[in-house]
Structure formats: C-alpha cells, structure tokens
Design a protein around this motif. Structure first.
Motif, PDB file in Angstrom:
ATOM      1  N   SER A  63      10.317  -3.364   2.727  1.00  9.90           N
ATOM      2  CA  SER A  63      10.404  -2.031   2.378  1.00  9.90           C
ATOM      3  C   SER A  63       9.135  -1.506   1.668  1.00  9.90           C
ATOM      4  CB  SER A  63      11.675  -1.622   1.232  1.00  9.90           C
ATOM      5  OG  SER A  63      12.856  -1.806   2.167  1.00  9.90           O
ATOM      6  N   ASN A  66       6.144  -1.611   4.031  1.00  3.25           N
ATOM      7  CA  ASN A  66       6.261  -0.315   4.850  1.00  3.25           C
ATOM      8  C   ASN A  66       6.319   0.951   4.255  1.00  3.25           C
ATOM      9  OD1 ASN A  66       6.579  -1.993   7.308  1.00  3.25           O
ATOM     10  ND2 ASN A  66       8.642  -2.022   7.198  1.00  3.25           N
ATOM     11  N   HIS A  68       8.414   2.313   2.154  1.00  2.00           N
ATOM     12  CA  HIS A  68       9.699   2.895   2.050  1.00  2.00           C
ATOM     13  C   HIS A  68      10.151   3.117   0.540  1.00  2.00           C
ATOM     14  CE1 HIS A  68      10.028   1.911   6.176  1.00  2.00           C
ATOM     15  NE2 HIS A  68       9.641   3.043   6.317  1.00  2.00           N
TER      16      HIS A  68
END
Length: 195
Positions: A63, A66, A68
């Motif tokens: 996460s 990426n 996120h």
C-alpha cells in the motif's frame, strides 16, 4: 535531516515512499509489538498470528509503495485496520470464530514490555496477568475486541469506530458492557472464594 527515530510517522512514510528503507524499519520497530499483540489477542493462536502479522506488513508495504496511504500521520490506526481486516477475512473464509486460548508455551503477555521485578513482584504480576487473561477469554468477541484495541493497541474510541466501521456509541457501549461483565465476574469469584 533529523535523526530517523525522531521523525513522525507521516515523515517516515514520505521518506519510505522516496526509497529510504530505514524509514520502514523505524515504523516496524515502533509498532510491531502493538500490532502483533492485537492480532494475537484476536486470533489466540501463535502460528496464525505470525502469519497474519507477516501478511499485514506485506499489505502495508504494498500500500505504501503504491501510495495508497492518506492517513495524515495516523500510521498505527491505519496499520491496525489492515491487520483487523485480514483477521476478519481469515475467519470469514474459514467460517471460524477466534475462540482459541493462550497455550502454556506462549502468551501475548510475553511480548509486552515488562519492568524489572523482583521474584515476589513477578509472581504477583503473573497472577494478575493470568486473571486478566481469564476474564478476557470469557467476554463475547465483540466486547473483547474493543478492550484489546483500546487498552493493548492504544486506540481512541474514534479510531476504533472508524477501524471497525461501527458507530462510536456502539464502541463505547461494547466497552461499557465488557467492563460491567468483567466486574461481575470478579465479584462472583470473590463471593465464591468467601463461601
């Protein structure tokens, strides 16, 4: 640049996303005990807790890589939400409820930091821990979960309600009923001891 151990979580996340591996090492060392303890309290199985702990950090790393992560410095509640969701997914998949108990070889209390104690203090501490563990084991899962997240993971009720996707009053109510139930169990034990 400030020493890495003095940086706040948000800055460490940004540093890691720029490729500095020391930043993730610092975040892991800050929170591994609390995240692992929370997972273990929920699943009550050492091997499963270790697997879910590893899965949690794999998901965290993925996460973060990426991009996120948008929690504005609330790394621990975000990480615990990931861990909690993995625990729930595991039990949904296997249609199990986490009813396992500590084994003689391992207890989640073994990974919690301890102050130096003499032999007498250690015996009293061990008795208290065993008593608390027995009380927690008797709570319904929803109540036990709130107690664990509040007292062992150190989350606020607002963070717990966001993590579990429940109303804050529901979280407060579950804690209230957990405390009442634990108090009732202690009073019942005291009465039984006097008889």
């Amino acid at each position: 640049m400030a020493h890495i151990h003095l940086m706040d979580d948000k800055d460490l996340v940004n540093l890691y996303q720029k490729g500095d591996q020391r930043a993730i090492s610092e975040l892991v060392s800050r929170y591994k005990q609390r995240i692992y303890s929370t997972i273990y309290f929920l699943v009550r199985n050492r091997e499963l807790a270790e697997d879910l702990f590893q899965d949690t950090f794999i998901k965290i790393l993925t996460s973060l890589k990426n991009k996120h992560y948008s929690e504005q410095g609330k790394f621990l509640p975000w990480a615990l939400r990931i861990a909690h969701n993995l625990v729930i997914d595991h039990f949904r998949k296997d249609k199990l409820m986490p009813l396992q108990h500590d084994s003689e070889e391992f207890s989640v209390f073994d990974v919690l930091p301890q102050k130096s104690r003499n032999a007498a203090e250690q015996m009293i501490y061990d008795e208290k821990i065993a008593h608390v563990r027995a009380l927690l084991d008797q709570l319904p899962f929803e109540q036990r979960e709130i107690v664990i997240l509040r007292h062992y993971a150190g989350l606020s009720f607002k963070e717990i309600s966001n993590m579990l996707n429940i109303n804050i009053n529901t979280a407060l109510g579950r804690m209230h009923y957990a405390i009442l139930k634990m108090r009732e169990m202690v009073q019942k034990q005291d009465i039984n001891l006097r008889e």
